[in-house]
Design a protein around this motif. Structure first.
Motif, PDB file in Angstrom:
ATOM      1  N   GLU A1322      -4.750 -13.924  -8.949  1.00 20.80           N
ATOM      2  CA  GLU A1322      -3.792 -13.830  -8.499  1.00 20.80           C
ATOM      3  C   GLU A1322      -3.554 -12.165  -7.819  1.00 20.80           C
ATOM      4  O   GLU A1322      -2.916 -12.242  -6.679  1.00 20.80           O
ATOM      5  CB  GLU A1322      -2.544 -13.572  -9.632  1.00 20.80           C
ATOM      6  N   ALA A1323      -4.247 -11.435  -8.286  1.00 20.64           N
ATOM      7  CA  ALA A1323      -4.363  -9.985  -7.630  1.00 20.64           C
ATOM      8  C   ALA A1323      -4.941 -10.054  -6.110  1.00 20.64           C
ATOM      9  O   ALA A1323      -4.453  -9.521  -4.970  1.00 20.64           O
ATOM     10  CB  ALA A1323      -5.200  -9.018  -8.416  1.00 20.64           C
ATOM     11  N   GLU A1324      -5.906 -11.014  -6.099  1.00 24.10           N
ATOM     12  CA  GLU A1324      -6.707 -11.258  -4.752  1.00 24.10           C
ATOM     13  C   GLU A1324      -5.896 -11.975  -3.915  1.00 24.10           C
ATOM     14  O   GLU A1324      -5.883 -11.660  -2.719  1.00 24.10           O
ATOM     15  CB  GLU A1324      -8.063 -11.865  -5.059  1.00 24.10           C
ATOM     16  N   GLU A1325      -5.161 -12.978  -4.343  1.00 26.21           N
ATOM     17  CA  GLU A1325      -4.147 -13.811  -3.421  1.00 26.21           C
ATOM     18  C   GLU A1325      -3.019 -12.769  -3.026  1.00 26.21           C
ATOM     19  O   GLU A1325      -2.794 -12.904  -1.588  1.00 26.21           O
ATOM     20  CB  GLU A1325      -3.557 -14.550  -4.367  1.00 26.21           C
ATOM     21  N   VAL A1326      -2.712 -11.777  -3.698  1.00 21.24           N
ATOM     22  CA  VAL A1326      -1.641 -10.817  -3.087  1.00 21.24           C
ATOM     23  C   VAL A1326      -2.187 -10.137  -2.187  1.00 21.24           C
ATOM     24  O   VAL A1326      -1.505  -9.663  -1.165  1.00 21.24           O
ATOM     25  CB  VAL A1326      -0.977 -10.047  -4.325  1.00 21.24           C
ATOM     26  N   LEU A1327      -3.514  -9.341  -2.472  1.00 25.27           N
ATOM     27  CA  LEU A1327      -4.124  -8.565  -1.270  1.00 25.27           C
ATOM     28  C   LEU A1327      -4.234  -9.305   0.037  1.00 25.27           C
ATOM     29  O   LEU A1327      -4.022  -8.739   1.321  1.00 25.27           O
ATOM     30  CB  LEU A1327      -5.332  -8.285  -1.991  1.00 25.27           C
ATOM     31  N   ALA A1328      -4.492 -10.739  -0.159  1.00 26.40           N
ATOM     32  CA  ALA A1328      -4.871 -11.239   1.010  1.00 26.40           C
ATOM     33  C   ALA A1328      -3.293 -11.587   1.746  1.00 26.40           C
ATOM     34  O   ALA A1328      -3.334 -11.566   3.212  1.00 26.40           O
ATOM     35  CB  ALA A1328      -5.493 -12.815   0.683  1.00 26.40           C
ATOM     36  N   LYS A1329      -2.487 -11.672   1.116  1.00 32.74           N
ATOM     37  CA  LYS A1329      -1.075 -12.192   1.768  1.00 32.74           C
ATOM     38  C   LYS A1329      -0.471 -10.862   2.366  1.00 32.74           C
ATOM     39  O   LYS A1329       0.369 -11.163   3.365  1.00 32.74           O
ATOM     40  CB  LYS A1329      -0.127 -12.468   0.578  1.00 32.74           C
ATOM     41  N   SER A1330      -1.133  -9.726   2.196  1.00 33.57           N
ATOM     42  CA  SER A1330      -0.468  -8.608   2.859  1.00 33.57           C
ATOM     43  C   SER A1330      -0.963  -8.315   4.346  1.00 33.57           C
ATOM     44  O   SER A1330       0.123  -7.675   5.105  1.00 33.57           O
ATOM     45  CB  SER A1330      -1.248  -7.314   2.432  1.00 33.57           C
ATOM     46  N   GLN A1331      -1.735  -9.303   4.703  1.00 31.02           N
ATOM     47  CA  GLN A1331      -1.944  -9.388   6.053  1.00 31.02           C
ATOM     48  C   GLN A1331      -1.029 -10.387   7.095  1.00 31.02           C
ATOM     49  O   GLN A1331      -0.796 -10.199   8.190  1.00 31.02           O
ATOM     50  CB  GLN A1331      -3.650  -9.887   6.394  1.00 31.02           C
ATOM     51  N   SER A1332       0.020 -11.293   6.190  1.00 27.00           N
ATOM     52  CA  SER A1332       0.679 -12.304   6.963  1.00 27.00           C
ATOM     53  C   SER A1332       2.236 -11.672   7.122  1.00 27.00           C
ATOM     54  O   SER A1332       2.879 -12.300   7.573  1.00 27.00           O
ATOM     55  CB  SER A1332       0.667 -13.507   6.198  1.00 27.00           C
ATOM     56  N   ILE A1333       2.279 -10.618   6.234  1.00 27.79           N
ATOM     57  CA  ILE A1333       4.080 -10.323   6.246  1.00 27.79           C
ATOM     58  C   ILE A1333       4.245  -9.466   7.409  1.00 27.79           C
ATOM     59  O   ILE A1333       3.207  -8.737   8.014  1.00 27.79           O
ATOM     60  CB  ILE A1333       4.486  -9.533   5.094  1.00 27.79           C
ATOM     61  N   GLY A1334       5.482  -9.355   7.886  1.00 30.57           N
ATOM     62  CA  GLY A1334       5.888  -8.561   9.206  1.00 30.57           C
ATOM     63  C   GLY A1334       6.149  -7.059   8.991  1.00 30.57           C
ATOM     64  O   GLY A1334       6.249  -6.416   9.660  1.00 30.57           O
ATOM     65  N   VAL A1335       5.888  -6.523   7.719  1.00 35.39           N
ATOM     66  CA  VAL A1335       6.146  -5.070   7.301  1.00 35.39           C
ATOM     67  C   VAL A1335       4.860  -4.711   6.524  1.00 35.39           C
ATOM     68  O   VAL A1335       4.217  -5.450   5.630  1.00 35.39           O
ATOM     69  CB  VAL A1335       7.250  -4.969   6.359  1.00 35.39           C
ATOM     70  N   SER A1336       4.475  -3.476   6.906  1.00 38.67           N
ATOM     71  CA  SER A1336       3.147  -3.093   6.495  1.00 38.67           C
ATOM     72  C   SER A1336       3.572  -2.019   5.179  1.00 38.67           C
ATOM     73  O   SER A1336       4.158  -1.331   5.482  1.00 38.67           O
ATOM     74  CB  SER A1336       2.155  -2.506   7.625  1.00 38.67           C
ATOM     75  N   PHE A1337       2.479  -2.008   4.149  1.00 40.60           N
ATOM     76  CA  PHE A1337       2.413  -1.003   3.024  1.00 40.60           C
ATOM     77  C   PHE A1337       1.117  -0.657   2.574  1.00 40.60           C
ATOM     78  O   PHE A1337       0.538  -1.203   1.835  1.00 40.60           O
ATOM     79  CB  PHE A1337       3.187  -1.744   1.728  1.00 40.60           C
ATOM     80  N   PRO A1338       0.698   0.487   3.519  1.00 38.32           N
ATOM     81  CA  PRO A1338      -0.762   0.743   3.581  1.00 38.32           C
ATOM     82  C   PRO A1338      -1.214   1.247   2.098  1.00 38.32           C
ATOM     83  O   PRO A1338      -2.224   1.004   1.650  1.00 38.32           O
ATOM     84  CB  PRO A1338      -0.976   1.505   4.686  1.00 38.32           C
ATOM     85  N   LEU A1339      -0.370   2.189   1.491  1.00 37.56           N
ATOM     86  CA  LEU A1339      -0.598   2.861   0.325  1.00 37.56           C
ATOM     87  C   LEU A1339      -0.611   1.705  -0.907  1.00 37.56           C
ATOM     88  O   LEU A1339      -1.761   1.949  -1.858  1.00 37.56           O
ATOM     89  CB  LEU A1339       0.199   3.865  -0.175  1.00 37.56           C
ATOM     90  N   MET A1340       0.133   0.715  -1.044  1.00 38.84           N
ATOM     91  CA  MET A1340      -0.045  -0.208  -1.994  1.00 38.84           C
ATOM     92  C   MET A1340      -1.257  -1.081  -1.910  1.00 38.84           C
ATOM     93  O   MET A1340      -1.788  -1.580  -2.846  1.00 38.84           O
ATOM     94  CB  MET A1340       1.381  -1.057  -1.724  1.00 38.84           C
ATOM     95  N   VAL A1341      -1.446  -1.436  -0.774  1.00 41.31           N
ATOM     96  CA  VAL A1341      -2.794  -2.269  -0.335  1.00 41.31           C
ATOM     97  C   VAL A1341      -3.889  -1.476  -1.169  1.00 41.31           C
ATOM     98  O   VAL A1341      -4.974  -1.978  -1.434  1.00 41.31           O
ATOM     99  CB  VAL A1341      -2.924  -2.500   1.077  1.00 41.31           C
ATOM    100  N   GLY A1342      -4.114  -0.060  -0.687  1.00 36.95           N
ATOM    101  CA  GLY A1342      -5.249   0.695  -1.399  1.00 36.95           C
ATOM    102  C   GLY A1342      -5.115   0.490  -2.842  1.00 36.95           C
ATOM    103  O   GLY A1342      -6.118   0.486  -3.283  1.00 36.95           O
ATOM    104  N   GLN A1343      -4.292   0.828  -3.492  1.00 40.84           N
ATOM    105  CA  GLN A1343      -4.031   0.528  -5.058  1.00 40.84           C
ATOM    106  C   GLN A1343      -4.608  -0.704  -5.488  1.00 40.84           C
ATOM    107  O   GLN A1343      -5.063  -0.940  -6.551  1.00 40.84           O
ATOM    108  CB  GLN A1343      -2.598   0.969  -5.451  1.00 40.84           C
ATOM    109  N   LEU A1344      -4.193  -1.799  -4.807  1.00 37.82           N
ATOM    110  CA  LEU A1344      -4.734  -3.177  -5.253  1.00 37.82           C
ATOM    111  C   LEU A1344      -6.181  -3.384  -5.158  1.00 37.82           C
ATOM    112  O   LEU A1344      -6.705  -3.851  -6.173  1.00 37.82           O
ATOM    113  CB  LEU A1344      -3.950  -4.349  -4.089  1.00 37.82           C
ATOM    114  N   GLU A1345      -6.798  -2.582  -4.167  1.00 34.26           N
ATOM    115  CA  GLU A1345      -8.266  -3.044  -4.204  1.00 34.26           C
ATOM    116  C   GLU A1345      -8.919  -2.173  -5.207  1.00 34.26           C
ATOM    117  O   GLU A1345      -9.883  -2.393  -5.582  1.00 34.26           O
ATOM    118  CB  GLU A1345      -8.616  -2.253  -2.654  1.00 34.26           C
ATOM    119  N   CYS A1346      -8.312  -0.896  -5.604  1.00 31.57           N
ATOM    120  CA  CYS A1346      -8.813  -0.055  -6.557  1.00 31.57           C
ATOM    121  C   CYS A1346      -8.677  -0.778  -7.813  1.00 31.57           C
ATOM    122  O   CYS A1346      -9.773  -0.681  -8.613  1.00 31.57           O
ATOM    123  CB  CYS A1346      -8.552   1.420  -6.634  1.00 31.57           C
ATOM    124  N   ALA A1347      -7.531  -1.467  -8.185  1.00 27.07           N
ATOM    125  CA  ALA A1347      -7.513  -1.943  -9.734  1.00 27.07           C
ATOM    126  C   ALA A1347      -8.580  -3.391  -9.470  1.00 27.07           C
ATOM    127  O   ALA A1347      -8.863  -3.431 -10.647  1.00 27.07           O
ATOM    128  CB  ALA A1347      -6.123  -2.793  -9.591  1.00 27.07           C
TER     129      ALA A1347
END
Length: 1848
Positions: A1322-1347
């Motif tokens: 589920e975490a990996e799926e959320v990380l992949a979905k960050s590329q398809s949304i129209g708004v970007s959240f760079p800091l949150m993407v970095g924390q997902l990768e670390c977890a």
């Protein structure tokens, strides 16, 4: 309604939690639901018959009518009121039994006296208040008894039964358990033992008369009871006869059958065991109490009648109750059911509801239309009539074709007449089945649904069994509990016990049907109204028989007689379906009746009578039958009665309980013979098979015979069958008719025939012969009776007798053949011929016209004849009529008053004379009077035909003055004259001063006079005057009306013109009216002027003020007021808008409406008043329009911004700054709009746009950071609350999508800190979905990768751990991985495995800590504690292996430490060592010359108790061995290595070794029976010391050890008792034997045998001594002394018996006899006692000195009469018996007083008899002196002895 905090209830028999499935509903299957078509719905019974095979298996079903079924609700909801009942829902199941504490206390004290010899004297206190032991006992019984309560930990539930509280502590539970154990546990075992014994006796079915070994008869109560030793107490026949009928049964009111009479051991009331409900088979063992004494009125439970409510008030109360539980929202069925059963099971507090139940529709009205009810106006007549006749109308259902209840005559409420039910939330109908096992139909009129539960009828027995097992205390208090309809039980309890349960949810418009014998109950889900009724189709008949049997078993009065219903149905026309069931039921009833009648005949009941016939035999219940005094059932077919109790009836089954008379005095009452019943059975074949008369006759002949098979009984000379006795009777009846008539013979023969009349068709000859005999007897007795009456009348000439009617004599003589030999009928023929001759003479005289005297002579001859003929009555009637007619003629002729005789009277007399045909006097004078009356009648008729003139009528009436006859025409003419004269006088009185009257009654009076004058029959001339005066009066009335009421100008002008025409305008009244008219015309002109020109408000007000002085209805006044009113209203409406023009004036907080402002400006153009405020409003309206244009422009700019489709991180293209600029503009414009104080529609849009823009601003701010999850969730939640024009825009959609991704990502990252945990995928799926949304959240993407990276690293460490072997896996490493995984890892199987394994190990350790909680302190670890206990066990084994003392220097008996650096003491007996610290603080610092350990003190010297041995200290409470075994036996295989488990296994092994060694020692001690106790001391010393050293507690071993110690202690006490310096008493020996029996001392034990031997020796000697004491001197003194010596040498001390023997050896008086209760007196000098008769003393002197202390001369001088009696030479030899040693004593004054008191023991009574001394105790041994042996006294004694001999 109470409220309480819901809580979980422990699972048990009663306190069951609700069984809920995964879906949240009860696991109760639904009953079937049926949807009939229109055709099927036409016939209810046919449709029910069709679905019955399927539906009956469920016990209940629901029927949904077609859509066309819409009956109107017939009750008026506004006026409908009804009574209610209060239901305590929380007590329907969880309630204490209604027990009487006084009865329980009485029985409990009796138990204590039998077992312990004492009563309960102190109060038992629990939580500071007295504990009700009765409630406690019943509460524990409810949960299965003490053992089950302890095992199930139910003391909390028990405590709530005893004393309802919100909560109870664990300490209180323990205290309650201990109190029950101390006070009631033994009583529970005794109670259960009695019940088991009673059940076994009932099961064996022993008859009462064969159970004498287990019961005894009580003479006072005539009741059999069990004695303590199991024997039977005999009662003599004399006592029974004396006490006959000393007790009356409360049920049958009879004192008979005393041997089966039960007396309540409290109230002493009696009941026969067969009269109880249900009846008992035998007298129960032990004490017995009636239900009145067992049940307390204080604790009795039922539905209490409540208030009377209207439907509206009840509705409000029901709604409040529902909102209280579930708020204003709706609740699902699951929630309602769950809450209901929580309340019923007592876990939701106290709840009371109201229920309008069992409302009789004949009193309160039915919800269905009825013919006699008033139709509501809103209902069409056609629809009303249609549903009145509908078969589904519950008022019609019971009497439909095919229903057997059609035969019931009376309307039975609730059965034939429906009952109405108005319920609210949780109002309940408890478990029951219908009366008489009927079907029931319930219709839901309106409201919330009903929830039903049902158990099929085939499972009724299983249901009752579960109910009794679940609620034993309630059924013990009320055996007929299920008849009360006040108890519920959770359906899940029934299901758990294998009883099928089904449910139905009844909605409005639905029918619910319950089938026979099916238990059902339920509750309402809210306010509703339903109606129910019973019905009974043909298939009900077998169930009805079962219901009747149930009523008979419980002695309940039935609703109706089942036998009567079956017989009435059999006699009526019924179809084949009914006949099939009816034949089976008739056959059963016939067989039962046949069996019992034959059985009664065998017992000797031969008398019988047929019951009286019914007036309406085609209906049931037209007449009430008697009921059986035992079982209360209707006796329709048969009954038994006795002449000793003529008002008491019993059924055939209870005939032996009627009385104690012999069977021949009993009489059988029957309604149908067996032949008639058999005929009814055969009649059913006609309906079943359609047989013809011929085939039915053949079937009757070939069907089963109804004659008694092998029915025989003992007669003189052998046995005879029923048929043989009947044949003998027929032979005797044939002979009796040939002999002369004898009434006694006929009566005897008919009485003998009674034993055959009840039988079958084989007794038809007997019945026919009986009818003939009765006919013969009636004829013969009639002939004799007639002759007797004729002779009596003839001899006394009617003074003392009555005549015999000729018709009756003719009837007796009408027989063609004489029935029997009776000669009196020839004499009757002679009387008949004389009567016929007289009849001919009377008829001849009646046909002619004779004189009255001739008729009277003929009647006198008829009176002399003893035969009564009808013609004599006719003759007497004609004579009486003639006399009456003569009297009437005389009165008419002699009358002198005017018009006193009506002409009809004269006509009637004339017609009666012609009809009577008897010659009478004064007939001609009556004819003349009639002719004059006819002439008067003709003249009156002529006057009435034409116009009547008053003067002519007066002349005619004067001519007829004095005429006695009155005609209708003459009477009418006189009335006309009277009316005319009265009218004229009334008119003259009214016309006096009529013009001066001002009241309004003048017009009414004149109109009434005018109407009355017009209606007169005689013409009068004053009518024209009346008409003219009436017009004047009406005109004046109109003028007077102006004074009270304002009139219009037109009306005033019209009245003025009318007065001029009548020439009355000059009157003052009309002059004043003219002046008012002129003032009104001037005002009208001014008003019209100001209305035409727009004037000021002041002008209008002035005109209105001037109108108040004019008393006329002015036409323009309304227009003036209307114009002014409109102006004022406009000003008030405009005031809020005008305030905005003045800045300094405060404006209202509410906003103004622009549309209203526009309407006001438009209205101002139509006002007729000039106002300056109109121009001010126009200016305000212009400002509002300008603001609206600016707002529309700004909203357009906002819409353009929301069309942006590319966002990025929010900083590109200045999007964030644009949003902030728009927000500022909107806020400024909002401020301006609000300052105008108007409610602009654009304001809402601006606020909406501002809210959305602010939300977008905050959402864009999240792109540059990592916000907390709470902030993201709040923003997403806020987005859901925003709606309007801008939410569907492109910008909004992009931001919402981005925030949802951000929320999901934040949850994934923060999941380890929360309860919810996500998976890696589920975490990996959320990380992949960050590329398809129209708004970007760079800091949150970095924390997902670390977890994700941390989780993968943790997984590698876990896999490494589990790659090792289980014994290599470290517990500490496992704990580290668990903590790391919980804080950082995603959800996975590895994490679950680690967490579960750690929890299992920690749980296992915690359980160990609980077991060793006292040993393991806060400072000790579990491992250290286990090792410490292991050391104690090793030390214990060492003691067992070396039992002769611990000789090692490092060994101590008090603990396992063995420390030598501490101070210690050595036991002087066993030489064992003890630390001073272990012995306690009292031993430290003291001097110890010689120390003895507690074990030695107890076992050797016996100075201590076993309970004191615990001072050989072990560190706290020891763990239970059994808990250690259970803990290790239930352990699981762990994945990691646990050192504590291995140590615990070793501890268990050592503890079991200690237990086996202890068992060996204890078994040896228990089996030891020799005299030497030193062997026991050695064994028990070892066991005690090892026990105190052992660190594990073995409960079973301790119990056996304490038993061995108790036996040892008993032997020590016995040894001391027998070997002591003082001999034991017989009471001490018996006490020790009692204690030994309690300890189960074996019979072969030395000390037991020794005690038994001493007891027997002592008792034998004591019995001998008592016999000797009571022999009155028969045994010689030598033998007595030998017996005393023997008693003193016995091994037992018998002081009382020795004292009596010594007293027996003392001799008194000169006769030298022992004390024998004769009167005695003591000498005042020597204190020697003498018998009164021996010294010839007749009265008690003040002082007495015996002959041995006083010279003979003094005695002779004092009593000279005695000398003559003593002058004889006879000598008396003094018996040579030993006497006590003489010791002379001085007497002080006080002692002298006591001596005088002793002498008074011989005071003479009034009847000259002496009162005896009271016994040996009063003859004081120390005060008696020896008999003096001096020589000079010897002569005196000899003379006295001689005197005694002479007297004898």
């Amino acid at each position: 309604m109470g409220k309480g905090k819901p809580r979980a209830v422990e699972k048990g028999v009663v306190g069951q939690t609700l069984s809920v499935s995964s879906s949240g509903s009860l696991n109760i299957p639904s009953a079937p639901v049926y949807y009939p078509t229109e055709d099927e719905f036409r016939a209810p019974l046919e449709y029910i018959y069709k679905i019955r095979p399927e539906a009956e298996a469920y016990g209940i079903c629901r029927i949904v009518p077609p859509k066309s079924w819409k009956p109107p609700f017939a009750l008026d909801l506004d006026s409908f009121t009804f009574p209610t009942k209060t239901q305590a829902i929380h007590q329907l199941q969880v309630r204490p039994a209604s027990c009487d504490s006084k009865t329980f206390e009485l029985e409990y004290n009796r138990f204590l006296e039998d077992r312990c010899g004492k009563k309960l004297r102190k109060r038992v206190v629990f939580q500071g208040e007295e504990l009700d032991l009765c409630k406690l006992f019943n509460a524990v019984k409810r949960y299965g008894g003490y053992d089950k309560v302890v095992k199930g930990k139910k003391w909390g539930e028990v405590a709530r039964f005893v004393r309802p509280v919100k909560g109870i502590s664990e300490c209180s539970k323990h205290v309650l358990c201990q109190l029950y154990r101390d006070h009631l546990y033994d009583y529970e075992k005794y109670y259960n033992k009695l019940n088991r014994e009673g059940a076994r006796r009932y099961k064996r079915g022993m008859p009462v008369e064969k159970r004498g070994e287990q019961s005894f008869e009580c003479s006072s109560s005539k009741r059999r009871r069990i004695t303590k030793d199991g024997g039977k107490v005999k009662v003599s026949k004399v006592e029974k006869e004396d006490e006959e009928h000393d007790q009356i049964c409360e049920q049958c009111v009879s004192g008979l059958h005393g041997e089966v009479m039960l007396l309540c051991d409290r109230c002493n009331k009696g009941w026969h065991i067969y009269c109880l409900s249900p009846p008992l088979k035998q007298v129960p063992p032990g004490n017995w109490y009636c239900l009145e004494c067992l049940n307390s009125d204080k604790d009795s439970f039922g539905f209490v009648p409540g208030k009377q409510f209207s439907l509206e008030v009840f509705r409000r109360m029901a709604n409040r109750a529902k909102r209280k539980w579930f708020g204003s929202g709706s609740a699902s069925r699951v929630q309602l059911e769950k809450k209901f059963w929580e309340i019923v099971e007592g876990s939701a507090g106290e709840v009371e509801v109201m229920y309008g139940s069992d409302l009789d529709t004949s009193m309160y009205g039915s919800g269905f239309p009825r013919v006699n009810d008033q139709k509501p106006e809103s209902t069409e007549a056609k629809i009303w009539d249609e549903y009145c006749r509908s078969p589904w109308n519950l008022n019609n259902l019971p009497k439909l074709k095919g229903s057997v209840l059609r035969a019931v005559h009376h309307n039975i409420a609730g059965v034939m007449v429906p009952w109405l039910y108005v319920g609210m939330l949780f109002s309940s109908f408890c478990w029951h089945f219908e009366d008489h096992c009927f079907y029931s139909m319930n219709y839901h009129h309106w409201g919330e649904p009903k929830c039903w539960y049902s158990v099929p009828g085939r499972e009724a027995s299983a249901f009752e069994k579960v109910m009794r097992n679940s609620l034993p205390d309630l059924f013990d208090a009320q055996p007929d509990l299920l008849f009360q309809l006040v108890t519920m039980l959770n359906p899940s309890v029934l299901q758990e016990n294998g009883v099928p349960v089904y449910s139905v949810l009844q909605e409005p418009g639905n029918f619910v049907i319950t089938f026979p014998k099916s238990y059902h109950g339920g509750f309402n889900l809210g306010l509703n109204c339903a109606e129910a009724v019973n019905f009974a189709p043909a298939d009900w008949l077998p169930h009805g028989g079962f219901g009747a049997g149930l009523y008979q078993l419980y002695h309940k009065t039935a609703i109706l007689s089942h036998e009567e219903l079956v017989c009435v149905l059999a006699k009526s026309d019924c179809d084949s379906r009914v006949s099939t069931y009816l034949k089976k039921e008739l056959t059963r009833i016939y067989s039962k009746e046949k069996t019992w009648r034959e059985r009664l005949w065998r017992k000797g009941i031969i008398g019988s009578s047929i019951m009286s016939s019914r007036k309406c035999p085609e209906y049931v219940g037209t007449e009430e039958d008697p009921t059986c005094i035992i079982c209360q059932q209707y006796l329709f077919l048969s009954a038994v009665v006795c002449c000793c109790r003529p008002s008491a009836f019993v059924c055939l089954e209870h005939s032996e309980h009627l009385c104690e008379c012999k069977s021949k005095r009993h009489r059988l009452l029957y309604r149908h013979s067996l032949a008639e019943l058999h005929e009814l059975v055969l009649e059913m074949d006609k309906h079943c098979f359609g047989e013809t008369t011929q085939s039915r006759t053949i079937r009757r002949q070939t069907s089963f015979p109804d004659e008694p098979t092998a029915l025989t009984k003992k007669v003189k000379g052998g046995h005879a069958t029923f048929a043989q006795l009947a044949e003998q009777w027929l032979l005797r009846s044939c002979k009796i008719s040939q002999n002369p008539f004898s009434r006694d013979e006929y009566v005897s023969l008919l009485k003998e025939a009674e034993q055959f009349l009840w039988a079958g068709s084989e007794m038809n000859p007997v019945r026919e012969t009986t009818k003939n005999l009765i006919r013969f007897q009636i004829w013969a007795e009639g002939v004799r009776d007639c002759l007797s009456k004729l002779e009596t009348w003839s001899s006394h000439r009617g003074n003392n007798g009555e005549k015999v009617h000729l018709d009756y004599i003719n009837e007796l003589l009408s027989f063609d053949a004489v029935p029997c030999h009776e000669t009196g009928h020839h004499i009757l023929k002679g009387y008949t011929e004389r009567a016929k001759v007289l009849i001919q003479e009377i008829e001849s005289a009646m046909s002619s016209c004779p004189k009255l005297s001739e008729l009277e002579l003929l009647y006198s001859r008829a009176c002399e004849l003893p035969v009564c003929v009808n013609e004599s009555e006719n003759l007497l009637q004609r004579i009486s009529s003639a006399k009456v007619l003569m009297e009437g003629i005389r009165k008419c002729i002699s009358e002198t008053r005017t018009a006193a005789i009506e002409i009809d009277v004269v006509y009637n007399l004339k017609s009666e004379i012609s009809e009577l045909q008897v010659k009478l006097p004064d007939t001609d004078r009556l004819s003349d009077l009639l002719r004059k009356a006819e002439s008067c009648h003709a003249r009156c008729g002529e006057i009435l035909k034409g116009p009547i003139i008053l003067e002519d009528v007066e002349v005619f009436l004067k001519e007829l003055d004095g005429f006695t006859v009155n005609t209708p025409e003459l009477k009418l003419l006189r009335q006309y004259h009277t009316d005319a004269v009265s009218w004229i006088s009334l008119l003259n009185a009214v016309l006096v001063n009529i013009h001066e009257r001002e009241d309004q009654n003048v017009v009414n009076e004149l109109m009434l006079i005018l109407t009355d004058g017009a209606s007169l029959r005689i013409k009068v001339d004053q009518l024209s005057i009346v008409e003219f005066e009436l017009k004047k009066a009406q005109c004046r009335e109109k003028a007077l009306r102006m004074r009270d009421t304002k009139l219009s100008l037109d009306f005033i002008q019209e009245v003025m013109m009318e007065a001029r025409m009548l020439c009355i305008e000059g009157e003052k009244l009309f002059v004043d009216m003219s002046e008012v008219f002129d003032a009104a015309m001037l005002w009208e002109e001014r008003a019209k002027h100001i209305l035409a020109h727009e004037a000021q408000i002041s002008d209008f007000e002035d005109v209105i003020r001037s109108s108040e002085d004019i008393h006329v209805n002015l036409s323009s006044l309304l227009d003036v007021k209307d114009a002014l009113s409109k102006a004022m209203i406009w000003l008030r409406s405009s005031k809020p808008f005008l305030m905005t023009c003045f800045p300094l004036v405060s404006v209202s907080s509410s906003l103004l409406n622009v549309d209203t402002l526009k309407e006001l400006v438009s209205e101002s153009k139509h006002l007729k008043v000039s106002l300056k405020e109109i121009r001010m409003l126009e200016t305000v309206l212009m400002n509002c329009k300008e603001w609206e244009n600016d707002a529309c422009s700004l909203l357009q700019d906002t819409r353009c911004l929301f069309d942006i489709r590319i966002i990025g991180d929010g900083t590109r293209d200045g999007l964030l700054s644009k949003i902030e600029h728009l927000i500022a503009r909107i806020e400024s414009l909002e401020s301006t709009g609000l300052s105008l104080s108007f409610d602009f529609g654009e304001l809402v849009k601006l606020k909406e746009a501002c809210s959305v823009l602010q939300w977008c601003k905050k959402a864009l701010s999240f792109c540059s950071g990592v916000p907390p999850l709470e902030d993201v969730e709040d923003l997403v939640s806020a987005a859901g609350n925003l709606y309007g024009t801008y939410t569907p825009s492109a910008l909004w959609g992009l931001l919402v999508e981005g925030l949802k991704w951000l929320e999901h990502a934040t949850k994934v990252i923060s999941a380890p800190c929360n309860s919810e945990r996500h998976m890696l995928s589920e975490a990996e799926e959320v990380l992949a979905k960050s590329q398809s949304i129209g708004v970007s959240f760079p800091l949150m993407v970095g924390q997902l990768e670390c977890a994700i990276q941390k989780h993968k690293s943790w997984l590698e460490q876990v896999h490494q751990l589990f790659s090792l072997r289980p014994e290599e896996r470290s517990w500490s490493l496992t704990l580290q991985l668990k903590e790391l995984g919980v804080s950082a890892a995603f959800s996975c199987t590895e994490l679950d495995l680690i967490v579960s394994e750690v929890e299992r190990v920690e749980s296992w350790k915690q359980q160990c800590m609980d077991i060793f909680r006292i040993v393991v302190g806060d400072d000790n670890s579990l491992l250290g504690s286990l090792e410490k206990i292991g050391q104690t066990l090793k030390r214990c084994i060492h003691i067992y292996e070396k039992p002769h003392g611990l000789k090692e220097s490092s060994s101590f008996a008090c603990c396992s430490s063995g420390s030598l650096d501490q101070e210690f003491l050595t036991c002087s007996s066993c030489k064992d060592c003890y630390h001073l610290r272990c012995l306690g603080s009292s031993m430290v610092g003291g001097k110890h010359a010689e120390y003895e350990c507690p074990c030695c003190r107890y076992l050797v010297s016996g100075t201590s108790s076993p309970s004191g041995l615990s001072t050989l200290k072990f560190g706290g409470m020891r763990p239970e061995l059994q808990k250690i075994i259970e803990h290790l036996s239930g352990e699981e295989d762990f994945c990691v290595c646990i050192k504590e488990r291995d140590v615990l296994k070793e501890v268990l092994k050592q503890a079991q070794a200690c237990k086996s060694r202890l068992t060996e020692l204890v078994d040896f001690a228990l089996a030891y029976s020799d005299k030497d106790l030193s062997v026991l001391v050695e064994k028990l010393t070892t066991a005690l010391k090892a026990r105190e050293m052992q660190g594990v507690h073995d409960h079973e071993g301790d119990i056996n050890l304490m038993l061995a110690l108790s036996r040892y202690s008993w032997k020590v006490r016995v040894n001391r008792l027998l070997e002591g310096s003082q001999k034991p008493t017989i009471q001490q020996i018996q006490q020790q034997l009692k204690e030994g029996a309690a300890l189960n001392i074996p019979l072969e034990d030395y000390y037991w045998q020794k005690l038994t031997e001493v007891r027997i020796i002592g008792l034998q000697w004591a019995d001998t001594a008592k016999t000797v004491v009571a022999d009155s001197g028969a045994l010689s003194l030598d033998k007595i002394f030998e017996l005393v010596s023997e008693g003193e040498n016995l091994p037992v001390r018998l002081e009382k018996e020795l004292k009596l023997l010594k007293a027996r050896s003392m001799l008194y008086c000169i006769c030298r006899k022992p004390y024998d209760q004769r009167a005695m007196i003591a000498c005042d000098q020597c204190d020697e006692w003498y018998h009164f008769n021996c010294i010839k003393l007749r009265s008690t002197p003040k002082t007495y000195i015996c002959p041995a202390c006083q010279p003979l001369a003094e005695e002779l001088s004092a009593e000279p009469a005695v000398d003559q009696e003593r002058c004889t030479d006879a000598k008396s030899v003094e018996p040579k018996t030993p006497s006590p040693t003489h010791t002379k004593r001085r007497t002080n004054p006080k002692k002298a007083e006591s001596v005088i008191a002793q002498k008074m023991l011989a005071i003479r009574e009034p009847n000259n008899s002496f009162r005896c001394s009271s016994g040996i105790e009063r003859l004081w041994w120390q005060n008696r002196k020896p008999f003096r042996r001096a020589a000079k006294r010897r002569a005196e004694l000899e003379s006295l002895s001689l005197f005694s001999d002479l007297q004898r």
